[in-house]
Scaffold this motif. Structure first.
Motif, mmCIF file in Angstrom:
data_model
loop_
_atom_site.group_PDB
_atom_site.id
_atom_site.type_symbol
_atom_site.label_atom_id
_atom_site.label_comp_id
_atom_site.label_asym_id
_atom_site.label_seq_id
_atom_site.Cartn_x
_atom_site.Cartn_y
_atom_site.Cartn_z
ATOM 1 N N UNK A 107 2.607 108.455 48.187
ATOM 2 C CA UNK A 107 3.656 109.697 48.247
ATOM 3 C C UNK A 107 4.832 109.316 46.752
ATOM 4 N N UNK A 108 4.665 107.505 46.426
ATOM 5 C CA UNK A 108 5.738 107.562 45.405
ATOM 6 C C UNK A 108 5.051 108.093 44.274
ATOM 7 N N UNK A 109 4.074 107.767 43.507
ATOM 8 C CA UNK A 109 3.958 108.306 42.647
ATOM 9 C C UNK A 109 2.591 109.321 42.154
ATOM 10 N N UNK A 110 2.879 109.954 41.237
ATOM 11 C CA UNK A 110 1.791 111.347 41.488
ATOM 12 C C UNK A 110 0.102 110.746 41.604
ATOM 13 N N UNK A 111 -0.756 111.908 42.410
ATOM 14 C CA UNK A 111 -1.806 112.217 41.770
ATOM 15 C C UNK A 111 -2.247 112.722 41.583
ATOM 16 N N UNK A 112 -3.605 113.505 41.120
ATOM 17 C CA UNK A 112 -4.091 114.134 40.283
ATOM 18 C C UNK A 112 -5.791 113.679 40.043
ATOM 19 N N UNK A 113 -6.383 114.715 40.812
ATOM 20 C CA UNK A 113 -7.795 114.759 41.080
ATOM 21 C C UNK A 113 -8.593 116.035 40.796
ATOM 22 N N UNK A 114 -9.224 116.186 40.297
ATOM 23 C CA UNK A 114 -9.821 116.754 39.617
ATOM 24 C C UNK A 114 -11.287 116.675 40.512
ATOM 25 N N UNK A 115 -11.967 118.414 40.558
ATOM 26 C CA UNK A 115 -12.793 118.808 41.204
ATOM 27 C C UNK A 115 -14.274 118.339 40.446
ATOM 28 N N UNK A 116 -15.764 117.669 40.871
ATOM 29 C CA UNK A 116 -16.918 117.434 40.944
ATOM 30 C C UNK A 116 -16.920 118.779 38.974
ATOM 31 N N UNK A 117 -16.731 119.926 39.329
ATOM 32 C CA UNK A 117 -16.793 120.872 39.149
ATOM 33 C C UNK A 117 -16.137 120.803 37.926
ATOM 34 N N UNK A 176 1.342 104.087 37.185
ATOM 35 C CA UNK A 176 2.401 105.090 37.504
ATOM 36 C C UNK A 176 1.371 106.405 37.731
ATOM 37 N N UNK A 177 0.120 106.605 38.057
ATOM 38 C CA UNK A 177 -0.179 107.420 38.010
ATOM 39 C C UNK A 177 -1.683 107.110 39.230
ATOM 40 N N UNK A 178 -2.450 108.046 39.998
ATOM 41 C CA UNK A 178 -3.582 108.048 40.155
ATOM 42 C C UNK A 178 -4.101 109.094 39.591
ATOM 43 N N UNK A 179 -5.535 109.356 38.808
ATOM 44 C CA UNK A 179 -5.975 110.042 38.814
ATOM 45 C C UNK A 179 -7.705 109.896 38.950
ATOM 46 N N UNK A 211 -1.538 109.460 32.281
ATOM 47 C CA UNK A 211 -2.619 108.805 32.001
ATOM 48 C C UNK A 211 -2.943 108.209 30.749
ATOM 49 N N UNK A 212 -3.004 107.446 30.329
ATOM 50 C CA UNK A 212 -3.003 108.302 28.872
ATOM 51 C C UNK A 212 -4.515 106.381 28.576
ATOM 52 N N UNK A 213 -5.310 106.871 28.641
ATOM 53 C CA UNK A 213 -6.955 106.342 27.769
ATOM 54 C C UNK A 213 -6.577 105.910 26.320
#
Length: 539
Positions: A125-135, A93-96, A190-192
């Motif tokens: 484009x159809x699901x949310x993508x949230x990517x943290x930077x390395x810092x 449902x989401x890519x993190x 995203x539920x760990x």
């Protein structure tokens, strides 16, 4: 690490305690048929390394359950990794994920707005993508994530946060610092699970033990994951000592913050698990243009002529939070990159002292990329601890960005460890993993001594950052052992090899004090021992 006994030949352990430190002949009376005797043949024994600021499980959450961009080197490879993850997880449902680097997006004019949302849209484009930077201070998202969070041209960034924008004012796709909080509801997709967290933590713990680490301050502490660590402790699976810090953001009620820490402190207190620290962010990071400096940024920041950075808190709210926590003997651990944020943090500590009286608080400021000389003196006088990351002391992956944002002279003058040590500031070393992907203490020790890269393929490239600020090997070992134990109020039990203390130690295959500093990072960990038990044995 004991002033009256710098070295010894032999050490004896009974259960989890050191019962003898001295000569080979002196130790013989402790040997019987049930004693395990290890002849190290001249190898070096040190107190176990302690990491005074880290974020477990770190990359292991990403490696096991998310998109891992840490070792990906180009923008094109970032996009391919995202596409591959979606292909392998068609029902998600989401890519993190985590690991992209700001340095890849510097523009010809020196500015750095970061990557664009459209680049992710092209593959997902159809699901949310949230990517943290390395810092960990910037987030790159696609259009779907922005739309779901309601972030548009009209959205204002919260104080201390930044939304990178296109020339027409629309969001570019990068949110920095507190602006990432606008994504909270989307991120919750995203539920760990608890079992996933424990699995990732155990992977981190195995790796950390292999680096000689026997204790940490967990900067990602929370009521939920502290409970999970308690489960691991009850299962006998904790092989390092974990102190936990709880983070509080602007807008948090100080009374609630105090109650959260005190309740957890009462519930979880053992040799392997404790809570007594609250973390606050005074500013952001230089490369994100969110650190607070006394002198302005250069024009390359693209923020105008007199931009100094924007503090995360209103001054009165920050001071009230610090004073409230201090009043109930909660230790403060404040993130401050810029010298302006360091100055504001020391002001808050002074106000707390005036309101509550002096005590042995051991409040800590972490990172301290820049600090003026007067504030070094203030830190020493108030016994404010400096939690520094020696992994950053050379011309590392952030140096060129720092130079662009604040100028070469100020970038070279960062991390004045020698000045601080000589002034009497207690320096407790740490990694800030995973923003620092390689968190091996031996690498940190070498960098602190050489102010150069520890990696053979980089050492001849003049990556030295101001070697006048270097510390000695012995001082660096102390900063990773005795000083972190002191920071965590654990000096009675940990940090040195002394009769009556806990048997936490690391065995190295090289005497790093009397060797070429360039060899320190190549040194092998032979054993890591926690509480008298071997938790790692090198091959």
């Amino acid at each position: 690490m004991e002033e009256d006994q710098h070295t010894a030949e032999a050490i004896a352990i009974n259960d989890d305690q050191i019962i003898f430190v001295g000569s080979n002949t002196g130790v013989e009376k402790y040997i019987n048929d049930d004693t395990q005797v290890i002849d190290l043949k001249g190898k070096m024994v040190s107190p176990g390394f302690m990491d005074g600021h880290t974020h477990p499980p770190g990359q292991w959450t990403t490696k096991l359950f998310q998109v891992d961009l840490t070792n990906v080197k180009s923008h094109e490879e970032y996009i391919q990794a995202i596409a591959d993850f979606r292909k392998d997880h068609p029902d998600t449902k989401i890519i993190t994920g985590r690991g992209w680097k700001n340095g890849s997006y510097e523009q010809a004019d020196g500015t750095n707005p970061g990557p664009k949302k459209e680049d992710i849209d092209a593959v997902v484009s159809d699901i949310p993508v949230i990517l943290n930077s390395i810092d960990g201070h910037s987030v790159w998202v696609n259009s779907k994530a922005l739309a779901m969070a309601g972030i548009s041209k009209e959205t204002k960034a919260p104080k201390g946060g930044m939304i990178e924008r296109n020339p027409d004012g629309s969001p570019r796709g990068v949110l920095r610092e507190g602006a990432a909080d606008l994504l909270t509801d989307v991120q919750a997709l995203f539920d760990l699970t608890g079992e996933q967290y424990k699995k990732a933590f155990l992977k981190y713990q195995d790796e950390a033990n292999s680096f000689g680490i026997t204790g940490i301050l967990n900067m990602s502490g929370s009521t939920e994951n502290t409970s999970l660590l308690h489960e691991l402790e009850k299962e006998g699976k904790l092989t390092m000592r974990v102190a936990n810090a709880f983070k509080f953001d602007p807008g948090t009620n100080p009374d609630e913050a105090v109650k959260t820490v005190l309740d957890a402190r009462e519930k979880y207190s053992s040799d392997y698990l404790q809570i007594n620290t609250a973390k606050l962010f005074a500013d952001g990071v230089t490369e994100g243009k969110t650190a607070v400096f006394l002198e302005p940024y250069t024009e390359n920041a693209g923020m105008g002529e007199h931009y100094h950075g924007d503090a995360n808190w209103k001054v009165e709210d920050f001071n009230k939070m610090v004073t409230s926590l201090d009043e109930d003997s909660v230790q403060l651990h404040i993130h401050a990159i810029g010298d302006g944020a360091v100055h504001a943090s020391l002001n808050a500590f002074e106000k707390a002292r005036k309101a509550n009286g002096e005590r042995d608080s051991r409040h800590t400021i972490t990172h301290i990329s820049a600090i003026n000389d007067n504030d070094i003196t203030r830190m020493a006088k108030m016994n404010v601890i400096a939690s520094l990351q020696p992994f950053w002391f050379y011309k590392d992956q952030y140096y060129e960005l720092e130079k662009a944002m604040i100028g070469e002279d100020r970038a070279l003058d960062m991390y004045p460890a020698r000045k601080m040590w000589d002034e009497g500031v207690t320096i407790a070393s740490s990694s800030d993993y995973p923003p620092t992907p390689d968190y091996r203490p031996l690498n940190g020790i070498e960098i602190g001594v050489t102010r150069n890269s520890p990696y053979p393929d980089e050492q001849e490239k003049n990556m030295i950052r101001n070697d006048d600020y270097a510390l000695t090997v012995k001082e660096m070992i102390q900063s990773f052992t005795k000083n972190v134990a002191y920071q965590l109020f654990q000096e009675d039990d940990l940090g040195s090899l002394k009769v009556g203390k806990k048997a936490d130690m690391v065995v190295l295959d090289l005497d790093i004090i009397n060797s070429d500093p360039k060899d320190i990072s190549e040194t092998k960990v032979v054993y890591t021992i926690v509480g008298g038990k071997i938790v790692y044995e090198g091959k």
